[in-house]
Design an enzyme around this catalytic site. Structure first.
Site, mmCIF file in Angstrom:
data_model
loop_
_atom_site.group_PDB
_atom_site.id
_atom_site.type_symbol
_atom_site.label_atom_id
_atom_site.label_comp_id
_atom_site.label_asym_id
_atom_site.label_seq_id
_atom_site.Cartn_x
_atom_site.Cartn_y
_atom_site.Cartn_z
ATOM 1 N N GLY A 1 -1.344 4.554 -4.396
ATOM 2 C CA GLY A 1 0.069 4.514 -4.728
ATOM 3 C C GLY A 1 0.454 3.292 -5.538
ATOM 4 O O GLY A 1 1.124 3.397 -6.563
ATOM 5 N N CYS B 1 0.873 -1.180 0.000
ATOM 6 C CA CYS B 1 0.000 0.000 0.000
ATOM 7 C C CYS B 1 0.905 1.224 0.000
ATOM 8 O O CYS B 1 1.454 1.598 1.045
ATOM 9 C CB CYS B 1 -0.932 0.007 1.207
ATOM 10 S SG CYS B 1 -2.022 1.447 1.251
#
Length: 266
Positions: A211, A73
């Site tokens: 991201g 993440c």
């Protein structure tokens, strides 16, 4: 049971950090789903659990709002890095994830970057259900696939505003080709150094930013010969910067902002 937490976001991609370095907390999937509920809980796309680590500044594990685990993440990694740098006064830290030890840095403009590690490009690494060329999947829309620790499926489109992200995201997230489900994203290439990106996150739904999805989208665009090594990624929530030279780890940079902190009591 009381759980102390911090909520942050990166271009609208919101996540919660639970710091277990001083007091370990057990967070089973059913409790994570309760915390992630946007009407009855805190609400988030992902939750990051922070623990002590002997060979890095901290250890990180990640969970989706639906209680499923994930290996990467980018937003929460940068958020935790910002927290750790605030504590130590340093401009760089390392965090250990299931992807290995990742280096994070604070830049003079306040943005935080992380080396997200090497992308995984083989069908068995993503994984896919059978052997094939991952740069061109045999699916309608001619997508590409890769993994940044979690699976990604990238569609390249002419007009991103005409894409029904929810309908197509739901359809392909659970496609039989992806035994572990997949993130789904749609890319409009504006020029070799700029793309627009819209995102359907596995286990979270439509997201204004991500991201790992931004990294995967750029990796797949470079593999297709559409993008240069350094790309500005315009998500619904704002701008990220992704760089990949085709050999080393993928570099992700962007803003991270605290939202609030508190305590959740069962």
């Amino acid at each position: 049971m009381t759980i102390a937490f911090e909520k942050m976001h990166a271009n609208g991609d919101d996540f919660v950090i639970v710091d277990c370095r001083m007091r370990d907390v057990t967070l089973p999937p059913d409790l994570i789903r309760r915390l992630g509920d946007r009407q009855r809980g805190i609400g988030f796309n992902q939750i990051a659990i922070l623990r002590h680590c002997e060979n890095a500044t901290a250890d990180l594990s990640f969970w989706n709002a639906d209680g499923t685990s994930l290996a990467a993440c980018g937003s929460a990694t940068r958020g935790v890095a910002g927290k750790l740098m605030g504590e130590t006064g340093a401009d760089d830290v390392t965090v250990r994830t299931s992807r290995g030890i990742l280096r994070c840095m604070r830049h003079p403009d306040g943005q935080i970057s992380v080396d997200m590690g090497l992308p995984l490009l083989l069908w068995s690494e993503i994984p896919l259900a059978e052997a094939m060329d991952t740069a061109r999947l045999p699916l309608a829309g001619d997508p590409a696939a890769c993994s940044m620790g979690n699976p990604h499926c990238t569609f390249f489109v002419d007009d991103i505003d005409q894409v029904d992200v929810e309908a197509r995201g739901r359809e392909f997230e659970t496609h039989p080709l992806f035994p572990n489900r997949t993130n789904v994203h749609f890319v409009q290439v504006l020029d070799p150094v700029r793309i627009r990106l819209r995102i359907w996150e596995r286990g979270a739904g439509i997201s204004p930013g991500s991201g790992s999805c931004s990294c995967a989208a750029v990796v797949n665009g470079i593999r297709r010969g559409l993008l240069s090594e350094d790309v500005d990624v315009l998500c619904d929530g704002g701008l990220l910067r992704v760089s990949w030279n085709g050999r080393d780890g993928v570099q992700l940079a962007g803003p991270v902002e605290p939202v609030f902190c508190g305590e959740w009591t069962a």
